[in-house]
Design a protein around this motif. Structure first.
Motif, short mmCIF file in Angstrom:
data_model
loop_
_atom_site.label_atom_id
_atom_site.label_comp_id
_atom_site.label_asym_id
_atom_site.label_seq_id
_atom_site.Cartn_x
_atom_site.Cartn_y
_atom_site.Cartn_z
N GLY A 1 3.99 -9.88 12.84
CA GLY A 1 3.39 -10.20 11.56
C GLY A 1 4.45 -10.45 10.51
O GLY A 1 5.66 -10.41 10.78
N SER A 2 4.01 -10.70 9.32
CA SER A 2 4.89 -10.98 8.19
C SER A 2 5.83 -9.81 7.93
O SER A 2 5.43 -8.65 7.92
CB SER A 2 4.06 -11.23 6.94
OG SER A 2 4.88 -11.21 5.79
N GLY A 3 7.08 -10.14 7.69
CA GLY A 3 8.06 -9.11 7.32
C GLY A 3 7.72 -8.41 6.02
O GLY A 3 8.20 -7.31 5.75
N LEU A 4 6.87 -9.03 5.21
CA LEU A 4 6.49 -8.43 3.94
C LEU A 4 5.55 -7.23 4.11
O LEU A 4 5.35 -6.47 3.17
CB LEU A 4 5.83 -9.47 3.03
CG LEU A 4 6.70 -10.65 2.61
CD1 LEU A 4 5.91 -11.62 1.74
CD2 LEU A 4 7.95 -10.17 1.89
N LEU A 5 4.99 -7.06 5.29
CA LEU A 5 4.07 -5.94 5.52
C LEU A 5 4.74 -4.58 5.37
O LEU A 5 4.06 -3.59 5.10
CB LEU A 5 3.42 -6.03 6.89
CG LEU A 5 2.35 -7.11 7.02
CD1 LEU A 5 1.99 -7.31 8.49
CD2 LEU A 5 1.12 -6.74 6.21
N VAL A 6 6.05 -4.52 5.48
CA VAL A 6 6.74 -3.23 5.30
C VAL A 6 6.53 -2.71 3.87
O VAL A 6 6.64 -1.52 3.63
CB VAL A 6 8.24 -3.28 5.65
CG1 VAL A 6 8.44 -3.57 7.11
CG2 VAL A 6 8.96 -4.28 4.78
N GLY A 7 6.22 -3.58 2.93
CA GLY A 7 5.99 -3.16 1.55
C GLY A 7 4.55 -2.76 1.26
O GLY A 7 4.24 -2.32 0.16
N LEU A 8 3.67 -2.86 2.23
CA LEU A 8 2.25 -2.58 2.02
C LEU A 8 1.99 -1.20 1.43
O LEU A 8 1.20 -1.08 0.47
CB LEU A 8 1.47 -2.78 3.32
CG LEU A 8 -0.04 -2.61 3.26
CD1 LEU A 8 -0.67 -3.56 2.24
CD2 LEU A 8 -0.65 -2.84 4.63
N PRO A 9 2.62 -0.13 1.91
CA PRO A 9 2.32 1.18 1.32
C PRO A 9 2.69 1.30 -0.16
O PRO A 9 2.11 2.12 -0.88
CB PRO A 9 3.17 2.15 2.15
CG PRO A 9 3.45 1.44 3.41
CD PRO A 9 3.52 -0.02 3.05
N LYS A 10 3.60 0.49 -0.63
CA LYS A 10 4.05 0.58 -2.03
C LYS A 10 3.16 -0.21 -2.99
O LYS A 10 3.33 -0.13 -4.20
CB LYS A 10 5.49 0.08 -2.14
CG LYS A 10 6.45 0.92 -1.34
CD LYS A 10 7.83 0.33 -1.35
CE LYS A 10 8.70 1.12 -0.41
NZ LYS A 10 9.82 0.39 0.09
N LEU A 11 2.22 -0.97 -2.46
CA LEU A 11 1.40 -1.85 -3.29
C LEU A 11 0.18 -1.17 -3.92
O LEU A 11 -0.57 -1.80 -4.61
CB LEU A 11 0.93 -3.07 -2.47
CG LEU A 11 2.02 -4.03 -2.06
CD1 LEU A 11 1.44 -5.11 -1.16
CD2 LEU A 11 2.67 -4.66 -3.29
N ARG A 12 -0.03 0.07 -3.65
CA ARG A 12 -1.23 0.75 -4.16
C ARG A 12 -1.28 0.72 -5.61
O ARG A 12 -1.16 0.85 -6.57
CB ARG A 12 -1.28 2.18 -3.66
CG ARG A 12 -1.48 2.15 -2.17
CD ARG A 12 -1.71 3.50 -1.65
NE ARG A 12 -1.91 3.28 -0.24
CZ ARG A 12 -2.63 4.01 0.53
NH1 ARG A 12 -3.24 5.03 0.07
NH2 ARG A 12 -2.76 3.74 1.79
#
Length: 161
Positions: free
Chosen positions: A150-161
């Motif tokens: 998947g997108s490498g940007l998914l590693v930032g998903l937890p910080k987007l809350r």
């Protein structure tokens, strides 16, 4: 939310669409526009997905990144910016939630059909995920690990809350 899987969830998970719809019929209508489905390459199964992950913010980040690439005049190569992850599917969402509550590799936790869990793990492959989860494996109950890209940007998903 309804998650759409290409392939059979238990035997051949190939990809995921997450569609914000009011039910399976609308999700089916949208999913059946997929070229892979139209070509007869994929079989669908639909599952109700619920998560507190900031999926809309993730989508906005992905679209902003694509816009930036387009403005630069560059055409990205297929798969550019992607990386490996692991999807964990657990039979007991409650057991998985308890076991993985503060695990640093969890990027997204979701419930499937109310009972099961779908967890996106920050792991390069199933072997890596197995090592990370070894101390918790007995607390997770029955689960399956699947390599995913998947997108490498998914590693930032937890910080987007």
């Amino acid at each position: 939310m309804v998650a759409h899987w290409r392939g059979d969830l238990q035997r051949d998970p190939r990809g995921i669409f997450v569609l914000d719809t009011d039910g399976h019929e609308r999700a089916r209508q949208l999913a059946e526009t997929d070229p892979g489905f139209r070509a007869g390459m994929f079989v669908f199964s639909f599952h109700t997905l619920s998560t507190e992950a900031a999926l809309r913010a993730q989508l906005a980040a992905e679209l902003a990144h694509l816009e930036e690439v387009e403005r630069s005049g560059r055409t990205p190569a297929p798969g550019e910016g992607g990386r490996g992850y692991v999807l964990l599917t657990a039979a007991s969402g409650a057991a998985a939630a308890q076991a993985l509550a503060s695990h640093p590799a969890v990027l997204m936790f979701a419930r499937l059909d109310g009972e099961r869990a779908l967890v996106l793990l920050d792991a390069k492959d199933s072997a890596d995920a197995s090592r990370l989860l070894a101390p918790l494996a007995d607390k997770l109950g029955a689960f399956q690990l699947d390599d995913w890209f998947g997108s490498g940007l998914l590693v930032g998903l937890p910080k987007l809350r």
